[in-house]
Design an enzyme around this catalytic site. Structure first.
Site, short mmCIF file in Angstrom:
data_model
loop_
_atom_site.label_atom_id
_atom_site.label_comp_id
_atom_site.label_asym_id
_atom_site.label_seq_id
_atom_site.Cartn_x
_atom_site.Cartn_y
_atom_site.Cartn_z
CB CYS A 151 -60.06 -16.87 -52.80
SG CYS A 151 -59.82 -14.66 -51.78
NE ARG A 152 -56.17 -18.78 -54.81
CZ ARG A 152 -54.70 -18.00 -55.18
NH1 ARG A 152 -54.34 -19.07 -56.57
NH2 ARG A 152 -54.14 -18.43 -54.72
CB SER A 153 -57.67 -23.51 -49.23
OG SER A 153 -57.31 -22.24 -48.58
CB CYS A 204 -55.15 -20.16 -52.20
SG CYS A 204 -56.14 -20.32 -50.70
CG ASP A 221 -55.68 -14.89 -54.97
OD1 ASP A 221 -56.88 -14.76 -54.62
OD2 ASP A 221 -54.61 -14.69 -54.62
CG ASN A 234 -57.59 -21.35 -45.48
OD1 ASN A 234 -58.04 -21.62 -44.24
ND2 ASN A 234 -58.42 -22.08 -46.60
#
Length: 173
Positions: free
Chosen positions: A24-26, A19, A133, A22
């Site tokens: 939140c999402r990943s 993402c 996001d 690095n």
């Protein structure tokens, strides 16, 4: 066998989830995918990275970690890092949260590894196209992202168990 991996005897491809920063999402993708793979008995090399170096060395966003913990996921030991040139060679499958991540990686990834780059949700046939996001939003955004990543992880692992994932050929849907 699927290319370079920490576990050379693994029957499954190594996966890098990407993402922007690095946090939140990943990292959520890394934690969920690893948890679900282990619950299926799938021994895999899974990591995460960001295309930007905003948060290098920091842990996952506390809001996402709290939401994940409520569902049994541990973010212990997760630290933000920026994607590195060796990642393009090292990982069999590189899954991005959003199109801008793909754009960045295509500019930095050697041509011989570009076939490994995919928008995660498109790759597993999900309609959304990108993982939103949650960084500037509320805890509810992290909950939604976790829902999406759980489904995307299940779909990806199903594809792997069915032999539909390979780093050596394009994935045709």
């Amino acid at each position: 066998m699927f290319g370079f991996s920490k576990r050379r005897d693994s029957l499954f491809p190594s996966v890098l989830v990407v993402c922007i920063g690095n946090i939140c999402r990943s990292p959520t993708g890394e934690v969920v995918l690893r948890h679900k793979a282990r619950s299926r008995g799938m021994d895999m090399d899974i990591d995460s990275a960001g295309v930007a170096a905003f948060h290098v060395g920091q842990g996952a966003d506390p809001r996402g970690a709290r939401v994940g913990a409520k569902r049994g996921y541990s973010f212990k030991g997760i630290r933000s890092r920026q994607i590195d040139a060796i990642d393009y060679e090292r990982f069999d499958l590189i899954l991005a949260a959003e199109p801008s991540n793909i754009d960045y990686m295509k500019k930095h990834c050697p041509p011989e590894f570009q076939h490994k780059l995919h928008l995660w949700l498109d790759y597993v046939g999900m309609e959304q196209g990108e993982i939103p996001d949650p960084y500037y939003g509320s805890v509810a955004g992290f909950d939604r992202v976790l829902d999406i990543i759980e489904e995307a992880s299940e779909r990806l692992l199903d594809m792997m168990e069915e032999g539909k994932v390979s780093s050596y050929q394009q994935h045709d849907r």
